[in-house]
Design an enzyme around this catalytic site. Structure first.
Site, PDB file in Angstrom:
ATOM      1  CD  GLU A  46      25.112  15.642  24.833  1.00  0.00           C
ATOM      2  OE1 GLU A  46      24.413  16.340  25.579  1.00  0.00           O
ATOM      3  OE2 GLU A  46      26.340  15.501  24.998  1.00  0.00           O
ATOM      4  CG  HIS A 100      22.634  15.604  29.668  1.00  0.00           C
ATOM      5  ND1 HIS A 100      22.965  15.513  31.009  1.00  0.00           N
ATOM      6  CD2 HIS A 100      23.797  15.483  28.979  1.00  0.00           C
ATOM      7  CE1 HIS A 100      24.285  15.340  31.107  1.00  0.00           C
ATOM      8  NE2 HIS A 100      24.805  15.313  29.910  1.00  0.00           N
ATOM      9  CD  GLU A 116      27.896  15.183  31.990  1.00  0.00           C
ATOM     10  OE1 GLU A 116      27.577  14.324  31.165  1.00  0.00           O
ATOM     11  OE2 GLU A 116      27.755  16.396  31.767  1.00  0.00           O
TER      12      GLU A 116
HETATM   13 ZN   LIG Z   1      26.703  14.986  29.384  1.00  0.00          ZN
END
Ligand SMILES: [Zn+2]
Length: 275
Positions: A129, A132, A184
């Site tokens: 996370e 990101h 991702e």
């Molecule tokens: Zn992700």
């Protein structure tokens, strides 16, 4: 004004031509959504999330997760020092999920913690996370969803009140909305790097994905940012992580199974679940 919008559009074109260039992507994120606006938007969204989703009322577990998180933040801050990173645990044992809002606001559900077996797995997810946020994926996604011109107007203060409107439009659909496959993968590689740098076993994220992949039906259907457990992408992501671990010369690290076991026992007890 027209000139500025034009520059941003050129950056968008570059993004398409050179999809692997993180630097350009980060610059695009900065151009579309300056840090100050990103943090303001993140705050609006975080307030709405916490109105709709209960925050776990257990200071011990909140502090524990923050302790794991801060070990990772030391490393993400080197890559992106312009924001304050924050984590909160949300109280829903059926949600196997975690997500990052713009501006460094990260959430993990207790359902994800219940599925994880050790601290290295939780650390891998939190580090993903952080990836990101560091790579400013939200800004890129927002530009696609909302349009560059609206975001630019908000950033320039030309649309007072629009930030709150934008936040309320986003909250229904997008906190769990999928990032692109490439986002991702990029976040996975950041996750691997930060977790290993903090001394955790580099396989944490990978073994967590294995659990997600093996989940079958039932109330705890595997979702991770809206991704179904059996999604073929999960298998690809596991393989990418395995290759990167082999090639990257990573050494074994901490799992912290025992410490995590104590936290799990406390969580399970709170939900009245069998040991
Ligand atoms: Zn992700």
């Amino acid at each position: 004004m027209a000139k500025r919008a034009c520059c941003i559009l050129i950056s968008v074109a570059l993004l398409v031509v050179v999809p692997h260039c993180t630097m350009i992507r980060q610059q695009l994120g900065m151009a579309v959504l300056p840090t100050q606006t990103e943090v303001q938007l993140g705050q609006e969204l975080a307030e709405q999330v916490e109105q709709e989703e209960p925050v776990l009322p257990d200071a011990y577990i909140q502090n524990y997760v923050d302790g794991v998180f801060q070990q990772l933040v030391v490393h993400s801050t080197r890559d992106r020092p312009d924001i304050v990173y924050r984590v909160r645990v949300l109280d829903d044992p059926r949600q196997v999920n975690a997500f990052a809002l713009p501006g460094g606001f990260i959430y993990v559900y207790t359902g994800l913690m219940l599925l994880a077996e050790n601290e290295a797995e939780l650390a891998g997810v939190l580090a993903h996370e952080l990836g990101h946020v560091v790579a400013r994926h939200s800004a890129n996604r927002l530009a696609t969803q909302m349009g560059v011109s609206l975001l630019t107007s908000i950033a320039l203060g030309e649309e007072p009140g629009q930030l709150a409107v934008l936040a309320s439009q986003l909250i229904g659909a997008s906190t769990m909305a999928a990032f692109s496959r490439e986002d991702e993968r990029e976040a996975d590689l950041y996750g691997l790097r930060y977790a290993a740098a903090a001394g955790y076993d580099p396989r944490g994220l990978e073994t967590f994905f294995e659990k997600l992949y093996n989940l079958e039906g039932g109330a705890r259907r595997g979702v991770f940012e809206g991704m179904l457990a059996s999604h073929p992408d999960t298998r690809e992501r596991i393989e990418l992580l395995q290759r990167r671990i082999e090639q990257g010369g990573y050494t074994a690290g901490r799992l912290e199974e025992e410490r995590y076991g104590q936290v799990l026992a406390r969580l399970r007890q709170g939900y009245g679940l069998e040991e």
